[in-house]
Write a protein that holds these residues in place. Sequence first.
Motif, PDB file in Angstrom:
ATOM      1  N   ALA A   1       0.865  -1.110   0.062  1.00 44.05           N
ATOM      2  CA  ALA A   1       0.027   0.133   0.003  1.00 44.05           C
ATOM      3  C   ALA A   1       1.063   1.232   0.035  1.00 44.05           C
ATOM      4  N   HIS A   2       1.974   1.266   0.812  1.00 41.60           N
ATOM      5  CA  HIS A   2       2.804   2.378   0.962  1.00 41.60           C
ATOM      6  C   HIS A   2       3.631   2.608  -0.380  1.00 41.60           C
ATOM      7  N   GLY A   3       4.005   1.539  -0.902  1.00 44.41           N
ATOM      8  CA  GLY A   3       4.673   1.288  -2.280  1.00 44.41           C
ATOM      9  C   GLY A   3       4.114   1.698  -3.429  1.00 44.41           C
ATOM     10  N   ALA A   4       2.793   1.815  -3.446  1.00 46.10           N
ATOM     11  CA  ALA A   4       2.052   1.891  -4.570  1.00 46.10           C
ATOM     12  C   ALA A   4       2.024   3.320  -4.989  1.00 46.10           C
ATOM     13  N   GLU A   5       2.302   3.834  -6.147  1.00 50.20           N
ATOM     14  CA  GLU A   5       2.392   5.101  -6.596  1.00 50.20           C
ATOM     15  C   GLU A   5       1.509   5.467  -7.495  1.00 50.20           C
ATOM     16  N   ARG A   6       0.411   6.521  -7.384  1.00 55.34           N
ATOM     17  CA  ARG A   6      -0.361   6.742  -8.430  1.00 55.34           C
ATOM     18  C   ARG A   6       0.375   7.240  -9.686  1.00 55.34           C
ATOM     19  N   VAL A   7      -0.126   6.831 -10.873  1.00 57.46           N
ATOM     20  CA  VAL A   7       0.445   7.306 -11.881  1.00 57.46           C
ATOM     21  C   VAL A   7      -0.430   8.335 -12.561  1.00 57.46           C
ATOM     22  N   LEU A   8      -0.575   9.603 -12.877  1.00 56.10           N
ATOM     23  CA  LEU A   8      -1.521  10.324 -13.624  1.00 56.10           C
ATOM     24  C   LEU A   8      -1.430  10.284 -15.084  1.00 56.10           C
ATOM     25  N   LYS A   9      -2.448   9.947 -15.498  1.00 50.26           N
ATOM     26  CA  LYS A   9      -2.399   9.815 -17.059  1.00 50.26           C
ATOM     27  C   LYS A   9      -2.680  11.261 -17.631  1.00 50.26           C
TER      28      LYS A   9
ATOM     29  N   VAL B   1     -10.557  15.148 -26.438  1.00 51.95           N
ATOM     30  CA  VAL B   1      -9.940  15.508 -25.232  1.00 51.95           C
ATOM     31  C   VAL B   1     -11.026  15.633 -24.170  1.00 51.95           C
ATOM     32  N   VAL B   2     -12.178  16.597 -24.308  1.00 55.79           N
ATOM     33  CA  VAL B   2     -13.242  16.444 -23.398  1.00 55.79           C
ATOM     34  C   VAL B   2     -13.988  15.227 -23.002  1.00 55.79           C
ATOM     35  N   ASP B   3     -13.944  14.401 -24.020  1.00 60.06           N
ATOM     36  CA  ASP B   3     -14.709  12.813 -23.883  1.00 60.06           C
ATOM     37  C   ASP B   3     -13.996  12.242 -22.877  1.00 60.06           C
ATOM     38  N   ALA B   4     -12.274  12.241 -23.470  1.00 58.36           N
ATOM     39  CA  ALA B   4     -11.503  11.372 -22.422  1.00 58.36           C
ATOM     40  C   ALA B   4     -11.386  11.840 -21.173  1.00 58.36           C
ATOM     41  N   LEU B   5     -11.428  13.017 -20.968  1.00 47.10           N
ATOM     42  CA  LEU B   5     -11.550  13.460 -19.541  1.00 47.10           C
ATOM     43  C   LEU B   5     -12.856  13.229 -18.786  1.00 47.10           C
ATOM     44  N   ALA B   6     -13.933  13.241 -19.551  1.00 46.08           N
ATOM     45  CA  ALA B   6     -15.425  12.866 -18.932  1.00 46.08           C
ATOM     46  C   ALA B   6     -15.342  11.558 -18.671  1.00 46.08           C
ATOM     47  N   ASP B   7     -15.033  10.619 -19.241  1.00 47.87           N
ATOM     48  CA  ASP B   7     -15.021   9.290 -19.178  1.00 47.87           C
ATOM     49  C   ASP B   7     -13.795   8.662 -18.389  1.00 47.87           C
TER      50      ASP B   7
ATOM     51  N   ARG C   1     -18.111  23.495 -22.011  1.00 46.31           N
ATOM     52  CA  ARG C   1     -17.045  22.214 -21.169  1.00 46.31           C
ATOM     53  C   ARG C   1     -17.060  22.471 -19.909  1.00 46.31           C
ATOM     54  N   ARG C   2     -17.437  23.303 -19.116  1.00 45.12           N
ATOM     55  CA  ARG C   2     -17.505  23.413 -17.728  1.00 45.12           C
ATOM     56  C   ARG C   2     -18.730  22.468 -17.164  1.00 45.12           C
ATOM     57  N   ALA C   3     -19.490  22.118 -18.105  1.00 46.98           N
ATOM     58  CA  ALA C   3     -20.908  21.347 -17.843  1.00 46.98           C
ATOM     59  C   ALA C   3     -20.207  19.752 -17.893  1.00 46.98           C
ATOM     60  N   ARG C   4     -19.169  19.616 -18.471  1.00 47.79           N
ATOM     61  CA  ARG C   4     -18.543  17.936 -18.656  1.00 47.79           C
ATOM     62  C   ARG C   4     -17.519  17.851 -17.861  1.00 47.79           C
ATOM     63  N   ILE C   5     -16.416  18.685 -17.656  1.00 46.86           N
ATOM     64  CA  ILE C   5     -15.319  18.301 -17.080  1.00 46.86           C
ATOM     65  C   ILE C   5     -14.947  19.491 -16.188  1.00 46.86           C
ATOM     66  N   LEU C   6     -13.808  19.550 -15.127  1.00 46.12           N
ATOM     67  CA  LEU C   6     -13.456  20.513 -14.441  1.00 46.12           C
ATOM     68  C   LEU C   6     -12.350  21.293 -15.093  1.00 46.12           C
TER      69      LEU C   6
ATOM     70  N   VAL D   1      -9.583  18.772 -16.469  1.00 50.00           N
ATOM     71  CA  VAL D   1      -9.343  17.714 -15.510  1.00 50.00           C
ATOM     72  C   VAL D   1     -10.427  16.949 -15.347  1.00 50.00           C
ATOM     73  N   ASN D   2     -10.534  15.507 -15.001  1.00 53.40           N
ATOM     74  CA  ASN D   2     -11.366  14.497 -14.678  1.00 53.40           C
ATOM     75  C   ASN D   2     -12.323  15.042 -13.699  1.00 53.40           C
ATOM     76  N   PRO D   3     -13.840  15.167 -14.109  1.00 54.40           N
ATOM     77  CA  PRO D   3     -14.632  15.850 -13.250  1.00 54.40           C
ATOM     78  C   PRO D   3     -15.041  15.140 -12.036  1.00 54.40           C
ATOM     79  N   ARG D   4     -14.197  13.939 -11.802  1.00 56.00           N
ATOM     80  CA  ARG D   4     -14.420  13.324 -10.387  1.00 56.00           C
ATOM     81  C   ARG D   4     -13.321  13.460  -9.482  1.00 56.00           C
ATOM     82  N   ASP D   5     -12.508  14.396 -10.066  1.00 62.58           N
ATOM     83  CA  ASP D   5     -11.127  14.422  -9.130  1.00 62.58           C
ATOM     84  C   ASP D   5     -10.897  15.795  -8.679  1.00 62.58           C
ATOM     85  N   ARG D   6     -11.685  16.494  -7.941  1.00 67.08           N
ATOM     86  CA  ARG D   6     -11.446  17.794  -7.383  1.00 67.08           C
ATOM     87  C   ARG D   6     -10.087  18.000  -6.535  1.00 67.08           C
ATOM     88  N   ALA D   7      -9.774  17.010  -6.165  1.00 64.64           N
ATOM     89  CA  ALA D   7      -8.400  17.128  -5.352  1.00 64.64           C
ATOM     90  C   ALA D   7      -7.292  17.423  -6.227  1.00 64.64           C
ATOM     91  N   LEU D   8      -7.312  16.605  -7.535  1.00 68.75           N
ATOM     92  CA  LEU D   8      -6.178  17.033  -8.364  1.00 68.75           C
ATOM     93  C   LEU D   8      -6.382  18.226  -8.963  1.00 68.75           C
TER      94      LEU D   8
END
Length: 237
Positions: free
Chosen positions: A13-21, A69-75, A91-96, A200-207
């Motif tokens: 768990a500690h060694g796992a590193e998130r890779v941002l796509k 681009v927008v579809d890839a972020l939204a999905d 665009r604001r309606a679909r992504i961050l 930004v991915n619409p489900r990742d407000r922390a990012l």
Amino acid sequence: MSVFCLVAVVGLAHGAERVLKVGVIHHSPPMSYLEASGALTGFNVEIMRELCKEMAARCETVVLTLDRVVDALADGEVDFAAVSLLVTPERRARILLTKPYYRSISVWFARPGIKPGEARVAVVKGSIQARYAQAHAWPIQPFDNHEAIFGALSAGRAEAALLPMANAVALRQDPRTLAQGLSSTVVQDPELAGDAALGVNPRDRALLDKLNEAIDEIKRDGRFDRINTRFIPFRLQ
């Protein structure tokens, strides 16, 4: 669970590193393009690398076309996109969208005497410029990227193009188009100008929050300006 197994699980768990796509576009000089060596570079690419460094994140690029681009972020296909997106309600309606990192305008490029709307205009699929031309019933000639537009203009397969300012500067400097005698005009319409942001991915407000902090930092310490100077002969605001 044995102590050994518990330690192993915790270690993983500690060694796992998130890779941002990170979504990137090829063939859009000076924002993102391939050098002769095949290496990816450009203003947005180098900004992306500095943002990832500032966030202490490992980033892997995913090649997209602008219309994806927008579809890839939204999905959720990518976490964020190193692509200049003009901020729009659609665009604001679909992504961050991050805080704006510069302002953009659009330029009409054409053979002398051809005014906006008088000829088929070359545009990149999925761009604000393409949407504008369609909304105003201009005949369009869609291309996958800006490099393809440059080639079409230099070969005489296109008579005009509607481009973001940075790409227009690259076109003006491209040796293939210098002999074409193309004239340029800034299109004075609010629909073609405004704030440019990263998607930004619409489900990742922390990012989103981390990216906004990173944008502030690379502007504060001068990295943004150094990249600006390297790729674009005018100051982005």
